[in-house]
Design an enzyme around this catalytic site. Structure first.
Site, mmCIF file in Angstrom:
data_model
loop_
_atom_site.group_PDB
_atom_site.id
_atom_site.type_symbol
_atom_site.label_atom_id
_atom_site.label_comp_id
_atom_site.label_asym_id
_atom_site.label_seq_id
_atom_site.Cartn_x
_atom_site.Cartn_y
_atom_site.Cartn_z
ATOM 1 N N PHE A 114 0.871 -1.178 0.000
ATOM 2 C CA PHE A 114 0.000 0.000 0.000
ATOM 3 C C PHE A 114 0.906 1.225 0.000
ATOM 4 C CE2 PHE A 114 -2.581 3.159 2.324
ATOM 5 C CZ PHE A 114 -3.791 3.057 1.671
ATOM 6 N N THR A 117 2.451 6.893 1.620
ATOM 7 C CA THR A 117 3.386 7.832 2.249
ATOM 8 C C THR A 117 4.556 8.154 1.317
ATOM 9 O OG1 THR A 117 2.792 6.859 4.371
ATOM 10 C CG2 THR A 117 4.789 8.196 4.319
ATOM 11 N N GLU A 118 5.023 9.397 1.409
ATOM 12 C CA GLU A 118 6.176 9.844 0.606
ATOM 13 C C GLU A 118 7.260 10.372 1.542
ATOM 14 O OE1 GLU A 118 4.676 12.641 -2.258
ATOM 15 O OE2 GLU A 118 3.302 11.152 -3.129
ATOM 16 N N PRO A 119 8.468 10.570 1.029
ATOM 17 C CA PRO A 119 9.533 11.058 1.923
ATOM 18 C C PRO A 119 9.140 12.359 2.629
ATOM 19 C CG PRO A 119 10.466 10.340 -0.158
ATOM 20 C CD PRO A 119 8.976 10.246 -0.314
ATOM 21 N N TRP A 147 8.661 4.228 3.337
ATOM 22 C CA TRP A 147 8.157 3.503 4.508
ATOM 23 C C TRP A 147 7.042 2.532 4.107
ATOM 24 C CZ3 TRP A 147 11.830 4.700 7.648
ATOM 25 C CH2 TRP A 147 12.300 6.008 7.732
ATOM 26 N N ARG A 255 10.601 -14.975 39.627
ATOM 27 C CA ARG A 255 11.818 -14.263 40.046
ATOM 28 C C ARG A 255 11.714 -13.881 41.523
ATOM 29 N NH1 ARG A 255 17.041 -12.608 38.377
ATOM 30 N NH2 ARG A 255 17.463 -10.510 39.149
ATOM 31 N N GLY A 327 13.423 -6.063 34.734
ATOM 32 C CA GLY A 327 14.761 -5.567 35.062
ATOM 33 C C GLY A 327 15.690 -5.688 33.868
ATOM 34 N N GLU A 351 -0.933 3.776 10.510
ATOM 35 C CA GLU A 351 -2.398 3.918 10.357
ATOM 36 C C GLU A 351 -2.906 5.178 11.062
ATOM 37 O OE1 GLU A 351 -2.821 1.743 8.355
ATOM 38 O OE2 GLU A 351 -1.961 -0.170 8.969
ATOM 39 N N THR A 353 -1.011 8.684 13.167
ATOM 40 C CA THR A 353 -0.250 8.818 14.418
ATOM 41 C C THR A 353 -1.195 9.142 15.578
ATOM 42 O OG1 THR A 353 0.076 11.202 14.203
ATOM 43 C CG2 THR A 353 1.716 9.785 13.126
HETATM 44 C C1 LIG Z 1 6.930 0.390 10.303
HETATM 45 C C2 LIG Z 1 6.175 1.325 9.409
HETATM 46 C C3 LIG Z 1 5.414 0.816 8.363
HETATM 47 C C4 LIG Z 1 4.735 1.677 7.492
HETATM 48 N N1 LIG Z 1 4.054 1.148 6.433
HETATM 49 C C5 LIG Z 1 3.461 1.978 5.535
HETATM 50 C C6 LIG Z 1 2.812 1.446 4.370
HETATM 51 O O1 LIG Z 1 2.726 0.232 4.169
HETATM 52 N N2 LIG Z 1 2.284 2.323 3.465
HETATM 53 C C7 LIG Z 1 2.346 3.678 3.646
HETATM 54 O O2 LIG Z 1 1.851 4.400 2.783
HETATM 55 N N3 LIG Z 1 2.959 4.208 4.742
HETATM 56 C C8 LIG Z 1 3.516 3.396 5.680
HETATM 57 N N4 LIG Z 1 4.144 3.912 6.787
HETATM 58 C C9 LIG Z 1 4.220 5.364 6.948
HETATM 59 C C10 LIG Z 1 3.263 5.885 8.004
HETATM 60 O O3 LIG Z 1 1.946 5.819 7.529
HETATM 61 C C11 LIG Z 1 3.711 7.327 8.345
HETATM 62 O O4 LIG Z 1 4.938 7.208 9.023
HETATM 63 C C12 LIG Z 1 2.683 8.053 9.168
HETATM 64 O O5 LIG Z 1 1.552 8.377 8.403
HETATM 65 C C13 LIG Z 1 3.260 9.368 9.749
HETATM 66 O O6 LIG Z 1 3.863 10.121 8.755
HETATM 67 P P1 LIG Z 1 5.370 10.640 8.956
HETATM 68 O O7 LIG Z 1 6.194 9.524 9.440
HETATM 69 O O8 LIG Z 1 5.777 11.324 7.723
HETATM 70 O O9 LIG Z 1 5.285 11.687 10.144
HETATM 71 P P2 LIG Z 1 4.842 13.224 10.032
HETATM 72 O O10 LIG Z 1 3.521 13.329 9.384
HETATM 73 O O11 LIG Z 1 5.964 14.027 9.481
HETATM 74 O O12 LIG Z 1 4.664 13.569 11.583
HETATM 75 C C14 LIG Z 1 5.776 13.753 12.462
HETATM 76 C C15 LIG Z 1 5.217 14.056 13.847
HETATM 77 O O13 LIG Z 1 4.422 15.243 13.785
HETATM 78 C C16 LIG Z 1 3.117 14.959 14.250
HETATM 79 N N5 LIG Z 1 2.146 15.734 13.465
HETATM 80 C C17 LIG Z 1 1.993 15.766 12.117
HETATM 81 N N6 LIG Z 1 0.985 16.575 11.778
HETATM 82 C C18 LIG Z 1 0.476 17.070 12.944
HETATM 83 C C19 LIG Z 1 -0.599 17.949 13.273
HETATM 84 N N7 LIG Z 1 -1.383 18.467 12.323
HETATM 85 N N8 LIG Z 1 -0.815 18.237 14.567
HETATM 86 C C20 LIG Z 1 -0.061 17.676 15.545
HETATM 87 N N9 LIG Z 1 0.957 16.841 15.307
HETATM 88 C C21 LIG Z 1 1.219 16.531 14.019
HETATM 89 C C22 LIG Z 1 2.912 13.470 14.045
HETATM 90 O O14 LIG Z 1 1.927 12.948 14.922
HETATM 91 C C23 LIG Z 1 4.295 12.949 14.355
HETATM 92 O O15 LIG Z 1 4.435 12.815 15.752
HETATM 93 C C24 LIG Z 1 4.802 3.082 7.688
HETATM 94 C C25 LIG Z 1 5.559 3.586 8.769
HETATM 95 C C26 LIG Z 1 6.236 2.736 9.613
HETATM 96 C C27 LIG Z 1 7.040 3.322 10.741
#
Ligand SMILES: Cc1cc2nc3c(=O)[nH]c(=O)nc-3n(C[C@H](O)[C@H](O)[C@H](O)COP(=O)(O)OP(=O)(O)OC[C@H]3O[C@@H](n4cnc5c(N)ncnc54)[C@H](O)[C@@H]3O)c2cc1C
Length: 369
Positions: A114, A117-119, A147, A255, A327, A351, A353
């Protein structure tokens, strides 16, 4: 097909718990476990039988997700992602796309990924920068996805892009020229989820691979897929927390410190009670979400958000307590609680944050108020 929740527990005890630590270290699932899941028709059990599933009802799917999460977060993640991709194709794709890909994913012939997400675009997923443009016979897609779970193993990707200013979803086969996958390693948790970065460099797909296009595509395709995955994640968090609780009950009974088992110390009992209560509460929230989903209750999406929010926070808290109660042994490789703690942190990111859910749950509730 009958579903036996005891079979889920046996599978976890026999196939996941003995191996999950090794998969975590190897940063890879072994092929046998994927074959076993496929043989049981558990990769997408909620698909109709004709499409390679078992027609499993959503409440039972919750129980399966909980059991898989008790053993291995990455296996639970694999099953969630297969469901997200297969159901999206079945629901929104043409008959040809559905006939080709849903059974292939359901039976494990092809693994799906799926790719949303992008960089530079995570939580703000509606504003992805991957673009598609019409070319003779189809579309050309250019962009980067990061990711992406099981990108390393996937044979087909559900890719979200912007087409003429509106969101679109495409089915993209792995061997399409211009598509490359780079493995992402060294993760904190869900290390066996075989993540990858997917580069799409002028990737051409036939017009028939367009799953959906238009203003509502994000809400219909991406949001409903994430809602499906979120329910699995919530239930999996209950399983993870249960694993940590069970390990802590065993450990504190065995323990001995200060001449008595740890569990005889009142502060340890207090910690155990906090863990027991929060696991039960998270489980009830997940069961309620399952019931509401099964009856298509108008609040089912909100309840699923609540369940995932609460269960992922519970999983992290319970896993932290479990490591504390173990521990120094808690941080060693001999006990699974350190892996669960690392995996638990990831559940608060995938899914949606924790912070995004804090916004969404209040938004949906205020809108109904
Ligand atoms: C193990 C793993 C598997 C994954 N698998 C998939 C996959 O299969 N397909 C896919 O598409 N993606 C996948 N992802 C990506 C995942 O969906 C994203 O990491 C997630 O949506 C968060 O985006 P980000 O990491 O860019 O964080 P960001 O969006 O950059 O957020 C960084 C921080 O800022 C906070 N934040 C952001 N916006 C706000 C706001 N408006 N208000 C308050 N706080 C905010 C966030 O809560 C977070 O704490 C995966 C990630 C991981 C770690």
């Amino acid at each position: 097909m009958p579903h036996d929740p005891d079979a889920f527990a046996r599978f976890t005890d026999e196939r996941l718990i003995p191996n999950a630590g090794a998969w975590d270290q190897a940063e890879h699932l072994d092929d046998e476990i994927v074959k076993d899941l496929a043989a049981a028709r558990w990769l997408v059990p909620t698909l109709p039988e004709a499409a390679g599933g078992t027609g499993m009802d959503v409440e039972t799917y919750g129980l399966l997700s909980e059991e898989l999460g008790r053993g291995c977060g990455s296996v639970r993640n694999l099953v969630a992602v297969q469901g997200m991709v297969a159901h999206a194709i079945l629901r929104w794709g043409s008959k040809d796309l559905a006939d080709r890909w849903a059974p292939a994913i359901g039976t494990g012939t092809t693994i799906g990924a799926f790719a949303l997400t992008e960089p530079d675009v995570g939580s703000d997923a509606r504003n992805g920068t991957t673009t598609a443009r019409a070319v003779p016979g189809g579309y050309e897609i250019t962009g980067r996805k990061k990711w992406i779970s099981f990108a390393q193993r996937a044979g087909v990707f559900l890719v979200f892009a912007q087409l003429d200013g509106d969101p679109a979803a495409f089915v993209v086969e792995r061997d399409t020229p211009g598509l490359t996958v780079s493995p992402i390693s060294g993760l904190l948790g869900l290390r066996a989820s075989e993540l990858g970065e997917v580069v799409l460099d002028a990737v051409e797909v036939p017009a028939s691979n367009l799953l959906s296009h238009g203003r509502l595509t994000f809400d219909l395709v991406a949001t409903s897929s994430l809602d499906y995955g979120r329910f699995s994640t919530a239930c999996g968090c209950v399983g993870l927390a249960q694993a940590c609780l069970t390990a802590s009950l065993d450990y504190t009974r065995d323990r001995v410190q200060f001449g008595v088992p740890l569990a005889e110390h009142q502060l340890v009992r207090r910690a155990l009670t906090e863990m027991i209560t929060s696991v039960e509460a998270a489980r009830l929230l997940c069961r309620q979400a399952g019931t509401m989903r099964a009856t298509s209750h108008r609040d089912a999406i909100r309840q699923t958000l609540i369940a995932k929010y609460a269960a992922s926070r519970t999983a992290f808290d319970v896993a932290t307590n479990a490591v504390q109660l173990h521990g120094a042994n808690g941080i060693g490789s001999g006990f699974p609680v350190q892996r669960h703690l690392r995996d638990a942190k990831i559940q608060e990111i995938i899914e949606g944050t924790t912070q995004i859910q804090q916004l969404q749950i209040a938004d949906l509730t205020l809108a109904r108020h």
